[in-house]
Write a protein that holds these residues in place. Sequence first.
Motif, PDB file in Angstrom:
ATOM      1  N   VAL A 100      48.683  54.668  84.324  1.00  0.00           N
ATOM      2  CA  VAL A 100      47.606  53.878  83.722  1.00  0.00           C
ATOM      3  C   VAL A 100      46.299  54.648  83.802  1.00  0.00           C
ATOM      4  CG1 VAL A 100      46.249  51.755  83.923  1.00  0.00           C
ATOM      5  CG2 VAL A 100      48.723  51.685  84.243  1.00  0.00           C
ATOM      6  N   ARG A 101      45.504  54.554  82.750  1.00  0.00           N
ATOM      7  CA  ARG A 101      44.158  55.107  82.746  1.00  0.00           C
ATOM      8  C   ARG A 101      43.165  53.976  82.506  1.00  0.00           C
ATOM      9  NH1 ARG A 101      47.461  58.967  80.773  1.00  0.00           N
ATOM     10  NH2 ARG A 101      47.091  61.129  81.374  1.00  0.00           N
ATOM     11  N   PHE A 102      41.974  54.173  83.012  1.00  0.00           N
ATOM     12  CA  PHE A 102      40.890  53.230  82.784  1.00  0.00           C
ATOM     13  C   PHE A 102      39.914  53.838  81.788  1.00  0.00           C
ATOM     14  CE2 PHE A 102      42.541  51.306  86.527  1.00  0.00           C
ATOM     15  CZ  PHE A 102      42.032  50.014  86.599  1.00  0.00           C
ATOM     16  N   PHE A 103      39.455  53.004  80.849  1.00  0.00           N
ATOM     17  CA  PHE A 103      38.353  53.397  79.987  1.00  0.00           C
ATOM     18  C   PHE A 103      37.181  52.496  80.324  1.00  0.00           C
ATOM     19  CE2 PHE A 103      35.864  53.089  76.003  1.00  0.00           C
ATOM     20  CZ  PHE A 103      35.461  54.410  75.939  1.00  0.00           C
ATOM     21  N   ILE A 104      36.113  53.082  80.833  1.00  0.00           N
ATOM     22  CA  ILE A 104      34.974  52.329  81.326  1.00  0.00           C
ATOM     23  C   ILE A 104      33.935  52.203  80.219  1.00  0.00           C
ATOM     24  CG2 ILE A 104      33.295  52.098  83.189  1.00  0.00           C
ATOM     25  CD1 ILE A 104      36.337  52.165  83.961  1.00  0.00           C
ATOM     26  N   GLY A 105      33.575  50.973  79.894  1.00  0.00           N
ATOM     27  CA  GLY A 105      32.576  50.730  78.865  1.00  0.00           C
ATOM     28  C   GLY A 105      31.216  50.453  79.470  1.00  0.00           C
ATOM     29  N   GLN A 106      30.206  51.143  78.985  1.00  0.00           N
ATOM     30  CA  GLN A 106      28.840  50.853  79.408  1.00  0.00           C
ATOM     31  C   GLN A 106      28.346  49.609  78.668  1.00  0.00           C
ATOM     32  OE1 GLN A 106      27.222  54.688  78.267  1.00  0.00           O
ATOM     33  NE2 GLN A 106      29.174  55.491  79.003  1.00  0.00           N
ATOM     34  N   PRO A 107      27.389  48.889  79.234  1.00  0.00           N
ATOM     35  CA  PRO A 107      26.910  47.670  78.564  1.00  0.00           C
ATOM     36  C   PRO A 107      26.499  47.920  77.120  1.00  0.00           C
ATOM     37  CG  PRO A 107      26.026  47.810  80.788  1.00  0.00           C
ATOM     38  CD  PRO A 107      26.723  49.113  80.528  1.00  0.00           C
ATOM     39  N   TYR A 108      26.920  47.019  76.235  1.00  0.00           N
ATOM     40  CA  TYR A 108      26.575  47.026  74.810  1.00  0.00           C
ATOM     41  C   TYR A 108      27.249  48.159  74.045  1.00  0.00           C
ATOM     42  CZ  TYR A 108      23.028  44.340  77.242  1.00  0.00           C
ATOM     43  OH  TYR A 108      22.409  43.462  78.098  1.00  0.00           O
ATOM     44  N   CYS A 109      28.246  48.787  74.644  1.00  0.00           N
ATOM     45  CA  CYS A 109      28.978  49.855  73.948  1.00  0.00           C
ATOM     46  C   CYS A 109      30.334  49.393  73.421  1.00  0.00           C
ATOM     47  CB  CYS A 109      29.131  51.079  74.848  1.00  0.00           C
ATOM     48  SG  CYS A 109      27.632  52.082  74.954  1.00  0.00           S
ATOM     49  N   ASP A 110      30.634  48.105  73.516  1.00  0.00           N
ATOM     50  CA  ASP A 110      31.782  47.477  72.851  1.00  0.00           C
ATOM     51  C   ASP A 110      33.095  48.213  73.102  1.00  0.00           C
ATOM     52  OD1 ASP A 110      33.168  45.632  71.426  1.00  0.00           O
ATOM     53  OD2 ASP A 110      32.083  45.906  69.540  1.00  0.00           O
ATOM     54  N   TRP A 154      50.670  50.001  76.272  1.00  0.00           N
ATOM     55  CA  TRP A 154      49.943  48.740  76.206  1.00  0.00           C
ATOM     56  C   TRP A 154      48.470  48.992  76.530  1.00  0.00           C
ATOM     57  CZ3 TRP A 154      47.503  47.755  80.755  1.00  0.00           C
ATOM     58  CH2 TRP A 154      48.048  48.338  81.923  1.00  0.00           C
ATOM     59  N   VAL A 155      47.645  48.044  76.152  1.00  0.00           N
ATOM     60  CA  VAL A 155      46.226  48.143  76.458  1.00  0.00           C
ATOM     61  C   VAL A 155      45.709  46.752  76.813  1.00  0.00           C
ATOM     62  CG1 VAL A 155      45.596  47.919  74.016  1.00  0.00           C
ATOM     63  CG2 VAL A 155      43.952  48.856  75.631  1.00  0.00           C
ATOM     64  N   LEU A 156      44.959  46.668  77.892  1.00  0.00           N
ATOM     65  CA  LEU A 156      44.222  45.463  78.265  1.00  0.00           C
ATOM     66  C   LEU A 156      42.746  45.787  78.056  1.00  0.00           C
ATOM     67  CD1 LEU A 156      44.260  42.578  79.545  1.00  0.00           C
ATOM     68  CD2 LEU A 156      43.806  43.699  81.716  1.00  0.00           C
ATOM     69  N   PRO A 157      42.123  45.313  76.971  1.00  0.00           N
ATOM     70  CA  PRO A 157      40.777  45.787  76.635  1.00  0.00           C
ATOM     71  C   PRO A 157      39.667  45.283  77.541  1.00  0.00           C
ATOM     72  CG  PRO A 157      41.938  44.904  74.704  1.00  0.00           C
ATOM     73  CD  PRO A 157      42.700  44.487  75.915  1.00  0.00           C
ATOM     74  N   LEU A 185      54.611  48.213  84.491  1.00  0.00           N
ATOM     75  CA  LEU A 185      54.372  47.805  83.109  1.00  0.00           C
ATOM     76  C   LEU A 185      54.502  48.965  82.124  1.00  0.00           C
ATOM     77  CD1 LEU A 185      51.268  45.450  83.575  1.00  0.00           C
ATOM     78  CD2 LEU A 185      53.680  44.830  83.447  1.00  0.00           C
ATOM     79  N   GLY A 186      54.783  50.160  82.629  1.00  0.00           N
ATOM     80  CA  GLY A 186      54.853  51.315  81.755  1.00  0.00           C
ATOM     81  C   GLY A 186      53.475  51.910  81.517  1.00  0.00           C
ATOM     82  N   PRO A 187      53.382  52.912  80.632  1.00  0.00           N
ATOM     83  CA  PRO A 187      52.094  53.582  80.382  1.00  0.00           C
ATOM     84  C   PRO A 187      51.120  52.655  79.657  1.00  0.00           C
ATOM     85  CG  PRO A 187      53.752  54.354  78.843  1.00  0.00           C
ATOM     86  CD  PRO A 187      54.467  53.474  79.806  1.00  0.00           C
ATOM     87  N   GLY A 188      49.874  52.679  80.107  1.00  0.00           N
ATOM     88  CA  GLY A 188      48.899  51.785  79.487  1.00  0.00           C
ATOM     89  C   GLY A 188      47.473  52.228  79.718  1.00  0.00           C
ATOM     90  N   MET A 189      46.571  51.494  79.090  1.00  0.00           N
ATOM     91  CA  MET A 189      45.142  51.756  79.189  1.00  0.00           C
ATOM     92  C   MET A 189      44.442  50.441  79.515  1.00  0.00           C
ATOM     93  SD  MET A 189      42.677  54.162  78.656  1.00  0.00           S
ATOM     94  CE  MET A 189      43.259  55.349  77.418  1.00  0.00           C
ATOM     95  N   ILE A 190      43.540  50.484  80.493  1.00  0.00           N
ATOM     96  CA  ILE A 190      42.774  49.309  80.891  1.00  0.00           C
ATOM     97  C   ILE A 190      41.311  49.552  80.544  1.00  0.00           C
ATOM     98  CG2 ILE A 190      42.015  47.863  82.816  1.00  0.00           C
ATOM     99  CD1 ILE A 190      44.617  48.550  84.250  1.00  0.00           C
ATOM    100  N   GLY A 191      40.742  48.666  79.738  1.00  0.00           N
ATOM    101  CA  GLY A 191      39.320  48.722  79.448  1.00  0.00           C
ATOM    102  C   GLY A 191      38.566  47.834  80.412  1.00  0.00           C
ATOM    103  N   CYS A 192      37.420  48.303  80.858  1.00  0.00           N
ATOM    104  CA  CYS A 192      36.666  47.537  81.850  1.00  0.00           C
ATOM    105  C   CYS A 192      35.189  47.852  81.727  1.00  0.00           C
ATOM    106  CB  CYS A 192      37.152  47.857  83.272  1.00  0.00           C
ATOM    107  SG  CYS A 192      36.413  46.832  84.555  1.00  0.00           S
ATOM    108  N   ASP A 193      34.352  46.814  81.762  1.00  0.00           N
ATOM    109  CA  ASP A 193      32.914  47.010  81.779  1.00  0.00           C
ATOM    110  C   ASP A 193      32.503  47.729  83.055  1.00  0.00           C
ATOM    111  OD1 ASP A 193      30.163  46.007  80.601  1.00  0.00           O
ATOM    112  OD2 ASP A 193      30.108  45.617  82.747  1.00  0.00           O
TER     113      ASP A 193
END
Length: 417
Positions: A100-110, A154-157, A185-193
């Motif tokens: 799993v990898r995390f993609f970190i979103g900065q505020p207001y970057c959707d 899979w992706v959990l945004p 859960l297998g390979p996936g991406m988690i999006g998180c503020d």
Amino acid sequence: MNTTSAHDTPPPTPSIWQVVAARDYEVPADSQPATLQRRWRALGRLLLGTNDVDPARAEADLRALPQVRLANLVPPIDWAPAARALGAQESLETEAHAPVRFFIGQPYCDHPAILAHWARARDAVVLSPPDTEQILCADRRWLDDLAPGNGRPWVLPELERCFLRHANGLDLVRDFLARALSGALGPGMIGCDSWALAFIERISPLPGTATLTLQAFDGLALTRHLMRPDRGHVRFLSARSGEPLMPEDAGDSDGDDRHAAETACPELRQLAAHCRGNPGLAWHYWRQRLRAAPEREQQAQAGEARHDTPLREDGQRLAAADDVVWVAPGIETPTLPAESGEDVAFLLHALLLHRGLEGDVLGALLPIPPGRLHSHLLRLQALELLSRAGARWQVAPLAYPAVREFLRSRSYLTDSF
């Protein structure tokens, strides 16, 4: 003798969208000369009660752009290039063994929009967050429904929607992270503020997990992003000096003369520093700074254009080449009242941790009587510190830097961006 082949083409301009490991994020620094100039102007105003430079155009003489014109000049951000940058960086990651990898979103970057593009490109399964009742009851049926996707990623945004800062609001996200990081859960991406990630790392450490984020936009990146030549023949003039923000040939730069490009547009360099490289936040500030000349002046310019511009094949005249947009030297950003206490700090922190919350959920999370909480919300909205979309309250974009500094000064947990 010129040895350049007729088939030679210049190298492509590097994309302004770059995704990097979160540890490699670099906040753009304002230039020392610009910082000293602002401090000198502030000192002059304090000691003499006057401005050191008369503006070329008084802001009171300018008017706000019509919404249609503003939407054409500064349309909503297209996050598809950011998603492509995420895909390119993901393929280069050396920690390929991580499930799993995390993609970190900065505020207001959707970041949900970015990950929606990413999911479509990979035919990934998109996981929906639990609802408030499921979170507070630690309803494991939500977890049980997260079956592996038969080899599909899979992706959990929105991980920030999977917990609440409450004694009963953390078990479900802990169990989800344990299952996902184990590879079940297998390979996936988690999006998180970014604010939610700072909190989650305190309650459930993520050692060795690959975390990616958008690299900060510096002045050059913001210039290319916000002053794109494909949005018409527009001259952006500084209301402070009357000079163009960029020379006419700046848009043709191939990226080699970076220093010259940044020097040509100090306003956007300073905006990048003020927004800490956050392109979504800079977008809001830029829209607020654009102004039009008084109507009588525009009518005079339009009259000149009718005589000076050439005709198209259908007999209609081309748009004037000198479509002028004035850029205000700054805007009045909301500030917190001096008497703001712990109630306000706790409220603002909760909104940032969860990227906005509904009023009834705020009432369940905060130790503030309902009447007083409602009063705080309405007062902060009147001061333009909060905005509301439907039932969800959030920190207003233009107020974010002041709110972040307010919380940091009170030793509240803040994000890393």
